[in-house]
Write an enzyme that holds these catalytic residues in place. Structure first.
Site, PDB file in Angstrom:
ATOM      1  N   SER A  34       1.196  -1.245   0.242  1.00  0.00           N
ATOM      2  CA  SER A  34       0.238   0.146   0.112  1.00  0.00           C
ATOM      3  C   SER A  34       1.150   1.343  -0.215  1.00  0.00           C
ATOM      4  O   SER A  34       1.845   1.248  -0.924  1.00  0.00           O
ATOM      5  CB  SER A  34      -0.885   0.223   1.249  1.00  0.00           C
ATOM      6  OG  SER A  34      -1.905   0.810   0.978  1.00  0.00           O
ATOM      7  N   ASP A  65      -2.203   6.213  -3.632  1.00  0.00           N
ATOM      8  CA  ASP A  65      -1.335   5.717  -2.874  1.00  0.00           C
ATOM      9  C   ASP A  65      -0.576   4.416  -4.049  1.00  0.00           C
ATOM     10  O   ASP A  65      -1.216   3.982  -5.301  1.00  0.00           O
ATOM     11  CB  ASP A  65      -1.801   4.830  -2.129  1.00  0.00           C
ATOM     12  CG  ASP A  65      -2.622   3.534  -1.763  1.00  0.00           C
ATOM     13  OD1 ASP A  65      -3.222   3.757  -2.873  1.00  0.00           O
ATOM     14  OD2 ASP A  65      -2.840   3.073  -1.179  1.00  0.00           O
ATOM     15  N   ASP A  96      -0.904   1.335  -4.411  1.00  0.00           N
ATOM     16  CA  ASP A  96      -1.393   0.483  -5.716  1.00  0.00           C
ATOM     17  C   ASP A  96      -2.844   0.777  -6.068  1.00  0.00           C
ATOM     18  O   ASP A  96      -3.969  -0.234  -5.670  1.00  0.00           O
ATOM     19  CB  ASP A  96      -1.986  -1.152  -4.286  1.00  0.00           C
ATOM     20  CG  ASP A  96      -2.576  -1.111  -3.216  1.00  0.00           C
ATOM     21  OD1 ASP A  96      -3.127   0.303  -2.580  1.00  0.00           O
ATOM     22  OD2 ASP A  96      -3.046  -1.858  -1.980  1.00  0.00           O
ATOM     23  N   ASP A 117      -6.035   2.082  -3.997  1.00  0.00           N
ATOM     24  CA  ASP A 117      -7.147   1.794  -3.299  1.00  0.00           C
ATOM     25  C   ASP A 117      -7.515   2.915  -2.452  1.00  0.00           C
ATOM     26  O   ASP A 117      -8.607   3.820  -2.138  1.00  0.00           O
ATOM     27  CB  ASP A 117      -6.999   0.975  -1.913  1.00  0.00           C
ATOM     28  CG  ASP A 117      -5.684   0.629  -1.121  1.00  0.00           C
ATOM     29  OD1 ASP A 117      -4.901   1.145  -1.275  1.00  0.00           O
ATOM     30  OD2 ASP A 117      -6.003  -0.008  -0.921  1.00  0.00           O
TER      31      ASP A 117
END
Length: 575
Positions: free
Chosen positions: A149, A301, A303, A305
C-alpha cells in the site's frame, strides 16, 4: 549483544539446505556485522493485520521474502483444497510497482501451480481494486495482491482475497493462519507447473473499466464532463494503468497528469511518502493545478486503493479534503442519486468504521438507510455485503482515504472513487456551484464535524513494547474527564465490552475483538486509540462536532473546534 535462544533457533533453521545459498550468506553477514538487524529479522513471524501482511523485504521470519510468502501460499493452497474438495481450483494474482513485486508474484504463482491450482497472473502491475474485480469476473476461489500500500519503499506485502472479492475475514483468516503456522519451510512446493499459469491483462482491464463507468456514473451531461479540468497524479504507482482509461471512457477529456510522477517507480523519488493522506504527497499536483487552473486534484497511493482530493474554496484556493470529508461528500451524493431514482425503500445500507466520522450515521438517518459500522479495514465493509444479502450496498468509506462505490469491487477503490468525485464536481460546476460549497451546505444540514488524527511511529521491538504499554495504561488508568468534559462512555473492543457511566450499565460490543479503545465525552466528542495493524504506529482519532445554522458560521465554529482538539491533545500529552 545477547540474542535470545528462541531467535537463534530460528536463525539456525534458516542456515539449513532448505534455504538457498544467498539467503544463508545474508544471515551469516548479519550475524557478524549487524546482530541487531538479525534480531529484528527473526524475533517474530510476520502477522496478518488490518490490510493483510506487510513487512520490510529481507531474510528472516519477520521479513517479506520468497520463503515467508511461499509458506503463506503453501498454507493457502492446502486450505483451498480442504475447503473446496473435488473442485478445479483457480486463483488470480496481481502486484504493484514496488521492488520485487513482480518476482515475488511469480514465486506465489509457482507455488500455487506446483499444488495443481490454476493461476491467472497479471502480466504487469495493476491496481488492487482490479484484483478484487478480477477474482469475481474470472470466478476464482481466491486472489492475492503483492503490495505494501502506502508504506515506505523498503516494504512489501501480501493481501489475500476470498471468493466474494473481499479480503480474508473470520473464520477463514484464523483457520488459514493456523495451517500456515503448522507448516515447515521444507514443505513448500516451489517447482511450478507453467501449464497452469495463464497471463492476463487487456481483456480484464476492459471489463473492469466498463464496470467502473457503469457503477460510478450518474447522468452527468457530456458537456459538464468535458468542462471539468482535472489534475491527477499516480504518485509513481499502479493507478496510471486504469484511471486515465476510465476517465476517458466516461467522457472526461481534460485530464492533466503530473508527468514527473506518472512513471511507476518503487523508490517513489519525488515524495517523502507515497501516501495521499500526507499533504506533502500532493505538492506537485497542487502546483500543476494552480498553473492550469484545474477544478479538482486527485492523487492515489501505490496500489490505487486510497485517494487524496483537493478542491477550490470560495477564494479560489486549492484545499485538501481529509478522508472523512471525501467519504461524506461521496456518500451524500450517492444517497441523493438513489433517492432521485426511487431506489431507496429501507432495504439499503452504507458502510463505515468505528474510527471514522459519526456524520455517516446522520446521513443514514436522513435518508432512511442503515449505516453498518465495523472495525478498521475495508474487509469488514465487504463482509457486511456478504452477511446481509437482503440489503443493497450503496457505498461506504473510512477515514484513511478509502471509498467503495457499490459492490462490483469489494475493497477500497480509488479508480471508482475518482470517477464518482468527478461526477460530483462536474455536476456542481455546471450549476455554478462547487464541491467545497456542497460540503459546506452538508455541515449546515447534518452538523459540523471536525476530525483530527495523530499518528505516533514506534519502530522495532522497543517500539512495539511502547505501543503495547500505552494501550495497557489507557485501560488500567482510564480517563474520567478530558478537557473539562466528563467521559460518559468507554468502548473496549479488546474485551468486547462497553461501559455507559451516565446510566451505570455495561453492554456487549458485537463486532469482532480488536485492540481499540474509544472514549465518548458529554459534549459529543469521540476519542479513539488504536495501534496500526500494518505499520509500527499507534493512532489517536479525534471527532468533535457542533450545530450551525448557516454557512457563515463555519469559520467561527471551526476555530472553536480546533481549539477543543488542541486542548484535548495537550491534556492527553500527545503533542
Amino acid at each position: 549483544m545477547h540474542i535470545e535462544q528462541s531467535i537463534l533457533d530460528k536463525v539456525n533453521e534458516w542456515l539449513t539446505p532448505t534455504f538457498d545459498n544467498k539467503t544463508q550468506e545474508s544471515i551469516k553477514e548479519m550475524m557478524t556485522s549487524s546482530p541487531k538487524d538479525l534480531e529484528e529479522s527473526f524475533y517474530k513471524n510476520l502477522e496478518f493485520g488490518t490490510g493483510g501482511m506487510r513487512g520490510i523485504m529481507g531474510v528472516g521470519t519477520n521479513r517479506i521474502n520468497k520463503y515467508t510468502l511461499g509458506k503463506n501460499t503453501q498454507g493457502l493452497s492446502d486450505y483451498l483444497k480442504k475447503s473446496f474438495p473435488n473442485e478445479n481450483l483457480k486463483v488470480v494474482i496481481a502486484y504493484d510497482c514496488r521492488h520485487n513485486s513482480d518476482t515475488l508474484a511469480k514465486v506465489v504463482a509457482d507455488v500455487f501451480s506446483a499444488n495443481g491450482i490454476k493461476v491467472y497472473l497479471f502480466s504487469e502491475m495493476r491496481p488492487t481494486p482490479e484484483l478484487s474485480f478480477a477474482l469475481k469476473y474470472l470466478n476464482c476461489h481466491a486472489g492475492i495482491v503483492l503490495t505494501a500500500s502506502h508504506n515506505p519503499p523498503e516494504y512489501n506485502g501480501y493481501k489475500v482475497y476470498w471468493q466474494d472479492g473481499g479480503q480474508l475475514v473470520p473464520p477463514q483468516d484464523a483457520e488459514i493462519i493456523q495451517v500456515i503456522e503448522n507448516l515447515k519451510y521444507s514443505e513448500i512446493k516451489f517447482d511450478s507447473d507453467e501449464n497452469l499459469i495463464e497471463y492476463i491483462d487487456l481483456a480484464v482491464d476492459e471489463a473492469f473499466a466498463v464496470s467502473t463507468v457503469e457503477n460510478a456514473s450518474f447522468n452527468t451531461s457530456a458537456e459538464a464532463r468535458k468542462n471539468l479540468k482535472i489534475c491527477y497524479t499516480s504518485l509513481h504507482g499502479t493507478s496510471i494503468k486504469m484511471v486515465p482509461k476510465v476517465l476517458e471512457k466516461a467522457g472526461y477529456s481534460d485530464v492533466n497528469i503530473v508527468p514527473e510522477q506518472a512513471i511507476p517507480d518503487g523508490n517513489f523519488p519525488t515524495v517523502v511518502s507515497p501516501n495521499p493522506e500526507e499533504p506533502e504527497a500532493l505538492t506537485m499536483a497542487l502546483a500543476l493545478a494552480d498553473k492550469i487552473n484545474a477544478d479538482i486534484v486527485f492523487g492515489t497511493d501505490p496500489d490505487s486503493d486510497r485517494l487524496g482530493v483537493a478542491v477550490r474554496n470560495d477564494e479560489g484556493k486549492m484545499i485538501l479534503l481529509n478522508g472523512n470529508q471525501t467519504m461524506v461528500v461521496m456518500t451524500h451524493f450517492l444517497l441523493e442519486q438513489w433517492q432521485k431514482s426511487g431506489k431507496i425503500d429501507g432495504k439499503q445500507f452504507i458502510g463505515s468504521t468505528i474510527v471514522s466520522t459519526p456524520m455517516m450515521l446522520e446521513l443514514a438517518s436522513a435518508y432512511d438507510v442503515e449505516c453498518k459500522v465495523g472495525l478498521t479495514g475495508f474487509k469488514w465493509i465487504a463482509k457486511f455485503i456478504k452477511d446481509f444479502p437482503e440489503l443493497k450496498f450503496i457505498g461506504g468509506g473510512e477515514e484513511s482515504f478509502g471509498y467503495m462505490v457499490g459492490d462490483a469491487v469489494r475493497d477500497k477503490d480509488a479508480v471508482g472513487a475518482i470517477l464518482l468525485m468527478c461526477e460530483i464536481a462536474a455536476q456542481a460546476k455546471e450549476k455554478g456551484n462547487s464541491v467545497y460549497n456542497y460540503l459546506q451546505q452538508m455541515y449546515v444540514d447534518f452538523g459540523f464535524y471536525k476530525e483530527h488524527l495523530i499518528s505516533l511511529t514506534k519502530k522495532g521491538i522497543e517500539g512495539a513494547n511502547l505501543i503495547k504499554q500505552m494501550m495497557i495504561d489507557l485501560r488500567e488508568n482510564p480517563l474520567s474527564e478530558i478537557n473539562g468534559q466528563r467521559v460518559v462512555c468507554v468502548e473496549d473492543y479488546q474485551s468486547s465490552e462497553g461501559k455507559d457511566f451516565m446510566n451505570n450499565i455495561t453492554f456487549d460490543l458485537t463486532v469482532p475483538k480488536s485492540d481499540v479503545l474509544i472514549y465518548y465525552l458529554e459534549d459529543g466528542s469521540k476519542i479513539c486509540a488504536r495501534p496500526s495493524g500494518t505499520e509500527p504506529k499507534i493512532k489517536f482519532y479525534f471527532s468533535i462536532n457542533t450545530e450551525i445554522n448557516s454557512v457563515e458560521e463555519i469559520k467561527s465554529a471551526e476555530t472553536l473546534l480546533n481549539s477543543k482538539i488542541e486542548n484535548i491533545i495537550a491534556e492527553m500529552q500527545l503533542n
